[in-house]
Write an enzyme that holds these catalytic residues in place. Structure first.
Site, PDB file in Angstrom:
ATOM      1  N   TYR A   1       0.829  -1.195   0.000  1.00 55.06           N
ATOM      2  CA  TYR A   1       0.000   0.000   0.000  1.00 55.06           C
ATOM      3  C   TYR A   1       0.868   1.251   0.000  1.00 55.06           C
ATOM      4  CZ  TYR A   1      -4.101  -2.845   1.138  1.00 55.06           C
ATOM      5  OH  TYR A   1      -5.111  -3.768   1.112  1.00 55.06           O
TER       6      TYR A   1
ATOM      7  N   TYR B   1      -0.237 -10.122  -0.344  1.00 53.04           N
ATOM      8  CA  TYR B   1       0.772  -9.679   0.613  1.00 53.04           C
ATOM      9  C   TYR B   1       0.625 -10.439   1.935  1.00 53.04           C
ATOM     10  CZ  TYR B   1      -3.114  -6.703   2.239  1.00 53.04           C
ATOM     11  OH  TYR B   1      -4.325  -6.233   2.685  1.00 53.04           O
TER      12      TYR B   1
ATOM     13  N   ARG C   1      -2.831 -12.425   2.270  1.00 52.72           N
ATOM     14  CA  ARG C   1      -4.141 -11.969   1.826  1.00 52.72           C
ATOM     15  C   ARG C   1      -4.306 -12.239   0.341  1.00 52.72           C
ATOM     16  NH1 ARG C   1      -7.691  -8.601   3.367  1.00 52.72           N
ATOM     17  NH2 ARG C   1      -8.917 -10.326   2.542  1.00 52.72           N
TER      18      ARG C   1
ATOM     19  N   HIS D   1      -7.126  -8.237  -3.611  1.00 56.40           N
ATOM     20  CA  HIS D   1      -8.441  -7.663  -3.338  1.00 56.40           C
ATOM     21  C   HIS D   1      -8.392  -6.144  -3.481  1.00 56.40           C
ATOM     22  CE1 HIS D   1      -6.240  -7.455   0.484  1.00 56.40           C
ATOM     23  NE2 HIS D   1      -6.988  -6.390   0.756  1.00 56.40           N
TER      24      HIS D   1
ATOM     25  N   HIS E   1     -10.506  -2.708  -1.787  1.00 57.20           N
ATOM     26  CA  HIS E   1     -11.437  -2.229  -0.767  1.00 57.20           C
ATOM     27  C   HIS E   1     -12.419  -1.227  -1.368  1.00 57.20           C
ATOM     28  CE1 HIS E   1      -9.040  -3.849   2.638  1.00 57.20           C
ATOM     29  NE2 HIS E   1      -8.011  -3.609   1.833  1.00 57.20           N
TER      30      HIS E   1
END
Length: 234
Positions: free
Chosen positions: A104, A143, A153, A156, A158
């Site tokens: 991120y 990640y 994870r 995806h 959000h």
């Protein structure tokens, strides 16, 4: 026009619980006492006004300043509707995600993966009169997240959807079809009902795909009712 579908509160199995045994961080942040219904104030239900006059639209995450981000370009599109299939027009949809390497664009993310100066990982769009939305991005990477041994994870994106006020915000995640990590992911699997869980998985859509430019994925969101998209409660 077809008859409206009677509203029915969703089965608890179709929504994630506040406290999930396999999802570690929920143990510390879920309510410990029974919930109390508190009347909303006028400000909570009617302010601020989320529209394009006050909130800038940013529908292309695949570049910064005209410089393309690294990774596979994708287009994500769909509709936001209520339980009767009626469009939710002018809904502000905020989107955030990791880059193609699974990191991120945020100082708290210290994952040992490269940052991309041409990818900020956030967008804001508004639905049209038919509840449709669309944005361009880069397919995110998986990640590690330290919830359990060797935890990763699934890829995806959000989504945060805003209604008429602060008390009307709903958050969910969109996953990608065929991801082998889905079967191992505690967050995805906190939704017990398989059909409801699968509503979080986007579908490849050739109509959304732009020839020689980007693959397209459809992700429709239903805000409540028997076919509601699972939303994060914790």
């Amino acid at each position: 026009m077809s008859d409206p579908i009677p509203y029915r509160r969703p089965d608890p199995a179709t929504q994630p619980p506040y406290d999930a045994p396999s999802y570690g961080s929920t143990h510390k942040r879920h309510p410990k006492q029974a919930l109390l219904r508190v009347p909303h104030t006028l400000t909570e239900t009617s302010a601020p006004r989320f529209d394009q006059r006050f909130y800038a639209t940013q529908a292309d995450m695949s570049q910064v300043g005209g410089r393309g981000a690294l990774g596979e370009r994708i287009i994500v599109a769909g509709r936001v509707t209520d339980e009767d299939g009626r469009p939710c027009a002018n809904t502000m949809v905020e989107v955030w995600q990791a880059n193609a390497s699974g990191r991120y664009h945020h100082p708290r993310d210290q994952h040992d993966a490269p940052l991309d100066p041409n990818f900020e990982g956030r967008a804001r769009i508004f639905t049209d009169a038919e509840g449709r939305y669309s944005f361009t991005s880069i397919k995110p990477g998986a990640y590690p997240w330290r919830n359990h041994w060797n935890a990763w994870r699934p890829i995806h994106i959000h989504f945060g959807l805003h209604g008429a006020g602060w008390a009307q915000r709903m958050i969910t995640q969109m996953y990608f079809p065929g991801d082998p990590l889905l079967a191992l992911d505690p967050i995805f699997n906190t939704t017990a009902d398989e059909a409801a869980r699968n509503r979080l998985v986007s579908t490849f859509d050739l109509e959304i795909t732009k020839p020689e430019w980007a693959l397209g994925y459809r992700f429709d969101i239903v805000l409540r009712g028997r076919d509601a998209t699972p939303f994060e409660n914790a």
